[in-house]
Design an enzyme around this catalytic site. Sequence first.
Site, PDB file in Angstrom:
ATOM      1  N   LYS A   1       0.836  -1.200   0.000  1.00 48.03           N
ATOM      2  CA  LYS A   1       0.000   0.000   0.000  1.00 48.03           C
ATOM      3  C   LYS A   1       0.877   1.257   0.000  1.00 48.03           C
ATOM      4  O   LYS A   1       2.015   1.206   0.465  1.00 48.03           O
ATOM      5  CB  LYS A   1      -0.862   0.021   1.273  1.00 48.03           C
ATOM      6  CG  LYS A   1      -1.975  -1.004   1.314  1.00 48.03           C
ATOM      7  CD  LYS A   1      -2.761  -0.880   2.614  1.00 48.03           C
ATOM      8  CE  LYS A   1      -3.879  -1.916   2.684  1.00 48.03           C
ATOM      9  NZ  LYS A   1      -4.950  -1.698   1.703  1.00 48.03           N
TER      10      LYS A   1
ATOM     11  N   ARG B   1     -10.249 -11.634   2.349  1.00 47.94           N
ATOM     12  CA  ARG B   1     -11.064 -12.744   1.834  1.00 47.94           C
ATOM     13  C   ARG B   1     -10.297 -14.063   1.899  1.00 47.94           C
ATOM     14  O   ARG B   1     -10.892 -15.117   2.030  1.00 47.94           O
ATOM     15  CB  ARG B   1     -11.539 -12.402   0.412  1.00 47.94           C
ATOM     16  CG  ARG B   1     -10.433 -12.184  -0.564  1.00 47.94           C
ATOM     17  CD  ARG B   1     -10.881 -11.423  -1.817  1.00 47.94           C
ATOM     18  NE  ARG B   1     -10.887  -9.977  -1.622  1.00 47.94           N
ATOM     19  CZ  ARG B   1     -11.248  -9.102  -2.558  1.00 47.94           C
ATOM     20  NH1 ARG B   1     -11.658  -9.515  -3.740  1.00 47.94           N
ATOM     21  NH2 ARG B   1     -11.230  -7.807  -2.309  1.00 47.94           N
TER      22      ARG B   1
HETATM   23  N1  BES Z   1      -8.069  -3.824   4.635  1.00 47.94           N
HETATM   24  C1  BES Z   1      -8.210  -3.464   3.274  1.00 47.94           C
HETATM   25  C2  BES Z   1      -9.499  -2.702   3.009  1.00 47.94           C
HETATM   26  C3  BES Z   1      -9.494  -1.248   3.375  1.00 47.94           C
HETATM   27  C4  BES Z   1      -8.759  -0.339   2.649  1.00 47.94           C
HETATM   28  C5  BES Z   1     -10.294  -0.800   4.396  1.00 47.94           C
HETATM   29  C6  BES Z   1      -8.811   1.003   2.969  1.00 47.94           C
HETATM   30  C7  BES Z   1     -10.357   0.533   4.704  1.00 47.94           C
HETATM   31  C8  BES Z   1      -9.613   1.434   4.001  1.00 47.94           C
HETATM   32  C9  BES Z   1      -8.231  -4.691   2.385  1.00 47.94           C
HETATM   33  O1  BES Z   1      -7.433  -5.744   2.810  1.00 47.94           O
HETATM   34  C10 BES Z   1      -7.708  -4.267   1.056  1.00 47.94           C
HETATM   35  O2  BES Z   1      -6.574  -3.894   0.979  1.00 47.94           O
HETATM   36  N2  BES Z   1      -8.554  -4.313   0.055  1.00 47.94           N
HETATM   37  C11 BES Z   1      -8.173  -3.898  -1.254  1.00 47.94           C
HETATM   38  C12 BES Z   1      -8.753  -4.876  -2.233  1.00 47.94           C
HETATM   39  C13 BES Z   1      -8.246  -4.682  -3.637  1.00 47.94           C
HETATM   40  C14 BES Z   1      -6.781  -5.037  -3.724  1.00 47.94           C
HETATM   41  C15 BES Z   1      -9.054  -5.566  -4.561  1.00 47.94           C
HETATM   42  C16 BES Z   1      -8.738  -2.503  -1.470  1.00 47.94           C
HETATM   43  O3  BES Z   1      -9.859  -2.220  -1.037  1.00 47.94           O
HETATM   44  O4  BES Z   1      -8.031  -1.684  -2.041  1.00 47.94           O
HETATM   45 MN    MN Z   2      -5.437  -5.520   2.139  1.00 43.83          MN
END
Ligand code: BES
Ligand code: MN
Length: 504
Positions: A289, A363
């Site tokens: 990230k 997931r």
């Molecule tokens: N924990 C995150 C989701 C999240 C991101 C919650 C920002 C709150 C704020 C999750 O594990 C994640 O990174 N999801 C990705 C999925 C994507 C790679 C398909 C996302 O939402 O960017």
């Molecule tokens: Mn994630």
Amino acid sequence: MDFSISISASPHQTKTPAIAIGVFSEGVLSAAADAVDRASSGAVRAVIKAEFTGRVGATLVLRSLQGVAAPRVVLVGLGKQAEYTPRAHARAEQAFAAYCVQARLTEATSTLAAIDCPTAPVRDRARAAAAACGEATYHYDASFGKPDLNARPKLKKLTLQFADAADRAAATLGLTEGGALAHGMSLARTLGNLPGNICTPTYLGEEAKALGKQFKSISVKVLDRKQIEALKMGSFLSVARGSAEQPRFIVLHYKGKPVAAKRGAKAAAGPIVLVGKGITFDSGGISIKPAATMDEMKFDMCGAASVLGTLRAVAEIGLPGEIIGLIPTCENMPSGTANKPGDVVTSMSGQTIEILNTDAEGRLILCDALTYAERFKPSAVIDIATLTGACVVALGKVNTGLFASDDALAEALLAAGKQSMDTAWRLPLDDAYQEQLKSNFADMANIGGQPGGAVTAACFLARFTKAYHWAHLDIAGTAWRGGGDKGSTGRPVPMLLQYLINQA
Ligand code: BES
Ligand code: MN
Ligand code: ZN
């Protein structure tokens, strides 16, 4: 916090450091406000006329009124009487509690829950009053070098006053529920707020065990890596593999008194299973990230925290019935042993998954927990997860995203959300979205592209939940606040607890 009920139609005679009386806008007084006004020869009406509009949550303190026993009378605004909602009541209770905290009081009395609200009976109002007070008195200082003891709220005892003794039973029940809710939310919030280097998977396991010690009705098993391997949770383990922290799979089993069989019902229904995402830090892994706000990914275990908080509340109330909590917990980190884009892993269900993005890890840990849930022959399974940024885009920070394979379960959760003022909004799960998860190298991919990101995440989970009624709560937008008042909210403990109360 300690909550209690008193019955009196003479609030002016109540000996308490501060008493809250409700005032609607346009000068309409609640019964308690009217009683205090008469006892003080019109002091309340006079000050309303001069300087109090009754806006929701506004407060004005009157000290040492003639003819009133309490040294502080706190006028609390309720808004327009015709528009009086449970939310206005909750805001009023919160404002009063906030005043008491700021005034460094240790105890106080509120008459606000006695005020009729067309859509909330006494039990709901008492529950909401306790929860609002819990909200206002919550304070986090676990990771400061020298916690400022003077900053800790002193308010320890809140009494709800009702004029009518007929309200006592419902109020007592609601207050017990609200007190338990406040404690459960506080636990969930503190676990969320704790930094990732303290609140590790091991720490969550210890917290679960502590709950088992505290409540005889909860038994706890904490599985380590070897035991998780024996279960063949290949998807969960693939995420855990990238981190130096050891994973845990936590199983909590709450057993209350047997539910009174509904007339006409055959055998006892299976337990309700809650599954909470417990990523104690989500760096994204190899699909790392961006740095800005990455710290907030310590909140990626708020689903797990909500399961612990809800079970704590359930045990404190002593709800009838059986409830299981499942928490897969690990870190998502980049390393030489981490998942790589393109890797294929085999889930506990036997289905294989191509990991196209290592940041879609929630997931990957949930799917194996959802397969594990089958063994309980559950009447319903609800997973709670900070799953997708896309859900925040869709619904913002107001509503939790709700997905369900079963309409009755969806309706029950939506209703519980409204009742507890912890709302959700239902999003679709159509099969047509499943196409986006197609992989050329495995049974499915772990991402479905940008369009409908919250939906395709739910569709991924749906492939592991065919054996039971299932709902998924995406709390990415509601579990915590960013910015200046950064911190965990304790949501969706209110919704989950309300759902379980309504089922019991
Ligand atoms: N924990 C995150 C989701 C999240 C991101 C919650 C920002 C709150 C704020 C999750 O594990 C994640 O990174 N999801 C990705 C999925 C994507 C790679 C398909 C996302 O939402 O960017
Ligand atoms: Mn994630
Ligand atoms: Zn995550």
